[in-house]
Design an enzyme around this catalytic site. Structure first.
Site: not given
Ligand code: DGL
Length: 260
Positions: A10-11, A42, A73, A75, A151, A183-185
């Protein structure tokens, strides 16, 4: 090869929300995880930049013997999954915002989607709306800054709360009763979202469905591990290893985090 690990990236630390589901679904598989935290977020990056990062991370995981890749992720999936699938013969599993189940779940007829700008502007998301978003109203909300809060491990600070509230209110005011965490965050912000949006709002993410898809794809390729003992998990970060360890500790549990 069946005893080889499954590589996940992931990012940043957001993909750990997916890793939890993969661990539950496939407890005996060895797992590798990279948080590309030096390059997060990202969400505002170009397709070319994200493809370059996705390539570098995939090469690293394959060099560590990965038998399958999971792009944890939304994105990066939108930007790079086609390129990765063309390049690698091993299973490559991606993810997209859960618009389809949300459309089925809504009672008010309004679905809100929280995601990164990159995901919302992608051709894959446009196709998703075209396919499943016809009979309900789908309102979207980009969330700049929210990934950065996760993060830093700031899941309930005043700054995170204020930022998140500013993104939630327009969706609630438009009548959304179902929110897609695209978004996975964002699943790590669920307690705060519940508090701000209320208990009657349905929150939908795709972590569990992605983990099931990982099992299916790995099984179809004949690559499921024969092991019966719990698998290991190895973590890397491209960012600061001390912060990485602290945040992984919060979102996953005590673990060694290596510098990539
Ligand atoms: N976890 C990423 C997603 O699912 C986050 C993308 C990002 O870093 O902006 O989209």
């Amino acid at each position: 090869m069946n005893s080889s690990p499954i590589g996940v990236f992931d990012s940043g630390v957001g993909g750990l929300s997916v890793l939890h589901h993969i661990r539950t679904e496939l407890p005996c598989e060895h797992l590798l995880y990279i948080a590309d935290s030096a390059h997060a977020p990202y969400g505002g990056k170009s397709t070319e930049e994200i493809c370059a990062r996705a390539s570098a991370l995939s090469e690293f995981l394959i060099a560590h013997d990965a038998k399958a890749l999971v792009v944890a992720c939304n994105t990066a999936t939108a930007a790079a999954i086609a390129m990765l699938r063309e390049r690698y013969a091993i299973p490559v599993i991606g993810m997209e915002p859960a618009v389809k189940p949300a459309v089925t779940a809504t009672k008010s007829g309004v679905v809100g989607v929280l995601a990164t700008t990159g995901t919302l502007q992608s051709a894959r998301f446009a196709a998703l709306l075209e396919n499943y978003g016809q009979n309900v109203r789908v309102v979207t909300q980009g969330c700049p800054g929210l990934v950065e809060c996760v993060e830093r491990g700031e899941l309930a600070t005043t700054a995170t709360r204020n930022l998140l509230n500013g993104y939630l209110q327009p969706l609630l005011e438009q009548g959304a009763d179902t929110l897609v965490l695209g978004c996975t965050h964002y699943p790590f912000l669920k307690p705060l979202i519940r508090e701000l949006a209320g208990e009657n709002i349905a929150l939908i993410d795709t972590g569990a469905a992605v983990a099931q898809q990982v099992r299916r794809r790995v099984a179809e390729a004949g690559l499921l591990s024969p092991a019966t003992m719990p698998g290991s998990v190895r973590f890397w970060t491209s960012g600061d290893a001390v912060l990485g360890r602290e945040v992984v500790g919060k979102l996953w549990g005590e673990a060694a985090v290596e510098k990539m």
